[in-house]
Design a protein around this motif. Structure first.
Motif, PDB file in Angstrom:
ATOM      1  N   ALA A 132       0.826  -1.210   0.000  1.00 34.06           N
ATOM      2  CA  ALA A 132       0.000   0.000   0.000  1.00 34.06           C
ATOM      3  C   ALA A 132       0.858   1.257   0.000  1.00 34.06           C
ATOM      4  O   ALA A 132       0.464   2.292  -0.545  1.00 34.06           O
ATOM      5  N   ILE A 133       2.048   1.164   0.606  1.00 35.39           N
ATOM      6  CA  ILE A 133       2.994   2.272   0.639  1.00 35.39           C
ATOM      7  C   ILE A 133       4.398   1.713   0.477  1.00 35.39           C
ATOM      8  O   ILE A 133       4.614   0.510   0.634  1.00 35.39           O
ATOM      9  N   LYS A 134       5.328   2.615   0.187  1.00 38.79           N
ATOM     10  CA  LYS A 134       6.724   2.196   0.049  1.00 38.79           C
ATOM     11  C   LYS A 134       7.534   2.804   1.183  1.00 38.79           C
ATOM     12  O   LYS A 134       7.330   3.956   1.553  1.00 38.79           O
ATOM     13  N   SER A 135       8.444   1.997   1.697  1.00 42.22           N
ATOM     14  CA  SER A 135       9.359   2.494   2.715  1.00 42.22           C
ATOM     15  C   SER A 135      10.319   3.478   2.058  1.00 42.22           C
ATOM     16  O   SER A 135      10.641   3.357   0.883  1.00 42.22           O
ATOM     17  N   ASN A 136      10.751   4.466   2.824  1.00 39.36           N
ATOM     18  CA  ASN A 136      11.727   5.409   2.293  1.00 39.36           C
ATOM     19  C   ASN A 136      12.711   5.811   3.392  1.00 39.36           C
ATOM     20  O   ASN A 136      12.519   5.485   4.566  1.00 39.36           O
ATOM     21  N   LYS A 137      13.732   6.515   3.000  1.00 41.16           N
ATOM     22  CA  LYS A 137      14.789   6.900   3.937  1.00 41.16           C
ATOM     23  C   LYS A 137      14.246   7.798   5.048  1.00 41.16           C
ATOM     24  O   LYS A 137      14.595   7.642   6.218  1.00 41.16           O
ATOM     25  N   LYS A 138      13.367   8.711   4.686  1.00 42.33           N
ATOM     26  CA  LYS A 138      12.793   9.631   5.678  1.00 42.33           C
ATOM     27  C   LYS A 138      12.062   8.846   6.765  1.00 42.33           C
ATOM     28  O   LYS A 138      12.171   9.164   7.947  1.00 42.33           O
ATOM     29  N   TYR A 139      11.324   7.827   6.341  1.00 39.96           N
ATOM     30  CA  TYR A 139      10.598   6.995   7.302  1.00 39.96           C
ATOM     31  C   TYR A 139      11.581   6.311   8.254  1.00 39.96           C
ATOM     32  O   TYR A 139      11.431   6.378   9.474  1.00 39.96           O
ATOM     33  N   ARG A 140      12.588   5.656   7.717  1.00 42.90           N
ATOM     34  CA  ARG A 140      13.540   4.907   8.541  1.00 42.90           C
ATOM     35  C   ARG A 140      14.297   5.815   9.514  1.00 42.90           C
ATOM     36  O   ARG A 140      14.430   5.499  10.690  1.00 42.90           O
ATOM     37  N   THR A 141      14.787   6.942   9.016  1.00 44.60           N
ATOM     38  CA  THR A 141      15.574   7.821   9.897  1.00 44.60           C
ATOM     39  C   THR A 141      14.690   8.492  10.946  1.00 44.60           C
ATOM     40  O   THR A 141      15.063   8.580  12.114  1.00 44.60           O
ATOM     41  N   SER A 142      13.517   8.951  10.543  1.00 46.37           N
ATOM     42  CA  SER A 142      12.633   9.613  11.513  1.00 46.37           C
ATOM     43  C   SER A 142      12.081   8.608  12.527  1.00 46.37           C
ATOM     44  O   SER A 142      11.890   8.947  13.695  1.00 46.37           O
ATOM     45  N   LEU A 143      11.877   7.376  12.100  1.00 49.91           N
ATOM     46  CA  LEU A 143      11.416   6.335  13.019  1.00 49.91           C
ATOM     47  C   LEU A 143      12.437   6.129  14.135  1.00 49.91           C
ATOM     48  O   LEU A 143      12.078   6.083  15.317  1.00 49.91           O
ATOM     49  N   GLU A 144      13.706   6.020  13.776  1.00 46.58           N
ATOM     50  CA  GLU A 144      14.754   5.812  14.783  1.00 46.58           C
ATOM     51  C   GLU A 144      14.859   7.002  15.734  1.00 46.58           C
ATOM     52  O   GLU A 144      15.005   6.824  16.940  1.00 46.58           O
ATOM     53  N   LYS A 145      14.768   8.218  15.196  1.00 48.73           N
ATOM     54  CA  LYS A 145      14.813   9.413  16.035  1.00 48.73           C
ATOM     55  C   LYS A 145      13.662   9.425  17.037  1.00 48.73           C
ATOM     56  O   LYS A 145      13.847   9.702  18.211  1.00 48.73           O
ATOM     57  N   VAL A 146      12.473   9.140  16.553  1.00 49.53           N
ATOM     58  CA  VAL A 146      11.288   9.166  17.412  1.00 49.53           C
ATOM     59  C   VAL A 146      11.389   8.078  18.481  1.00 49.53           C
ATOM     60  O   VAL A 146      11.068   8.324  19.643  1.00 49.53           O
ATOM     61  N   LYS A 147      11.858   6.906  18.101  1.00 49.34           N
ATOM     62  CA  LYS A 147      11.997   5.814  19.075  1.00 49.34           C
ATOM     63  C   LYS A 147      12.972   6.196  20.191  1.00 49.34           C
ATOM     64  O   LYS A 147      12.692   5.975  21.369  1.00 49.34           O
ATOM     65  N   LYS A 148      14.114   6.788  19.821  1.00 51.27           N
ATOM     66  CA  LYS A 148      15.102   7.204  20.824  1.00 51.27           C
ATOM     67  C   LYS A 148      14.525   8.282  21.726  1.00 51.27           C
ATOM     68  O   LYS A 148      14.666   8.227  22.950  1.00 51.27           O
ATOM     69  N   SER A 149      13.881   9.250  21.132  1.00 50.93           N
ATOM     70  CA  SER A 149      13.286  10.345  21.902  1.00 50.93           C
ATOM     71  C   SER A 149      12.208   9.814  22.841  1.00 50.93           C
ATOM     72  O   SER A 149      12.133  10.194  24.005  1.00 50.93           O
ATOM     73  N   SER A 150      11.390   8.917  22.333  1.00 47.12           N
ATOM     74  CA  SER A 150      10.324   8.331  23.138  1.00 47.12           C
ATOM     75  C   SER A 150      10.898   7.548  24.308  1.00 47.12           C
ATOM     76  O   SER A 150      10.409   7.636  25.436  1.00 47.12           O
ATOM     77  N   GLN A 151      11.952   6.795  24.048  1.00 49.56           N
ATOM     78  CA  GLN A 151      12.588   6.006  25.109  1.00 49.56           C
ATOM     79  C   GLN A 151      13.122   6.929  26.205  1.00 49.56           C
ATOM     80  O   GLN A 151      12.965   6.652  27.385  1.00 49.56           O
ATOM     81  N   ARG A 152      13.734   8.055  25.794  1.00 50.88           N
ATOM     82  CA  ARG A 152      14.246   9.014  26.788  1.00 50.88           C
ATOM     83  C   ARG A 152      13.098   9.591  27.612  1.00 50.88           C
ATOM     84  O   ARG A 152      13.199   9.715  28.821  1.00 50.88           O
ATOM     85  N   LYS A 153      12.006   9.948  26.926  1.00 56.03           N
ATOM     86  CA  LYS A 153      10.859  10.525  27.636  1.00 56.03           C
ATOM     87  C   LYS A 153      10.262   9.531  28.615  1.00 56.03           C
ATOM     88  O   LYS A 153       9.937   9.880  29.745  1.00 56.03           O
ATOM     89  N   LEU A 154      10.129   8.284  28.170  1.00 56.05           N
ATOM     90  CA  LEU A 154       9.571   7.261  29.053  1.00 56.05           C
ATOM     91  C   LEU A 154      10.507   7.001  30.231  1.00 56.05           C
ATOM     92  O   LEU A 154      10.061   6.874  31.370  1.00 56.05           O
TER      93      LEU A 154
END
Length: 187
Positions: A132-154
């Motif tokens: 339905a959609i294609k993975s792209n570099k923006k998705y992969r890099t922003s996903l990792e950033k958000v995960k790290k940020s979320s982990q710090r917040k939690l």
């Protein structure tokens, strides 16, 4: 559906005109009541009493159509929305609109909070696997950033709770020590 859109647009609480809102409400009340509609279709006019009702009547009429939001109604909605096909389509729409920017997706999808990243990621990965959609570099890099940020917040939130618990335990220990020393000095 058209009535709801127009009523929301012209509702006095939303900056609209009370007169337009009342006229819409009169028209809607006639259209939804078969007897009134038949009378209007036959006579081409509206009962004068119907249009002269005061604002409080129409406010109540509107409130019955659109009940107030409560914490309970939001919780109830969330149980049916999270994991639903509707949520999946919302994530698809936001992925496309934000070109895969995971941070923007998290900010745009209803009920998505810190800690929900894994759930949203799974839906996106399913959509990618389905084609339905294609993975792209923006998705992969922003996903990792958000995960790290979320982990710090939690982690920070958990540390704060632990510090609060520690502070409370310290207060109790000091109070117990004072009681003990007051009791031993009285002997």
């Amino acid at each position: 559906k058209s009535y709801k859109k127009l009523a929301l647009k012209h509702h006095p609480d939303k900056g609209g005109s009370a007169e337009i809102f009342q006229a819409l409400s009169v028209a809607h009340s006639i259209l939804v009541d078969p007897a009134k509609r038949k009378e209007y279709d036959t006579n081409g006019s509206v009962d004068e009493n119907e249009s002269s009702r005061d604002y409080s009547y129409w406010y109540e009429y509107f409130r019955n159509l659109f009940p107030k939001l409560t914490v309970e109604s939001i919780k109830s909605f969330s149980t049916t929305y999270i994991g639903s096909e509707e949520e999946k389509m919302d994530i698809l729409r936001e992925y496309t609109a934000h070109k895969g920017d995971f941070s923007q997706i998290m900010n745009s999808v209803m009920l998505a909070e810190v800690g929900d990243e894994e759930r949203i990621e799974k839906v996106i990965e399913t959509l990618i696997a389905e084609g339905a959609i294609k993975s792209n570099k923006k998705y992969r890099t922003s996903l990792e950033k958000v995960k790290k940020s979320s982990q710090r917040k939690l982690t920070k939130g958990n540390n704060k709770r632990n510090k609060d618990d520690d502070a409370e335990a310290l207060i109790v220990a000091i109070q117990n020590k004072r009681k003990a020393s007051a009791g031993s000095s009285a002997m």
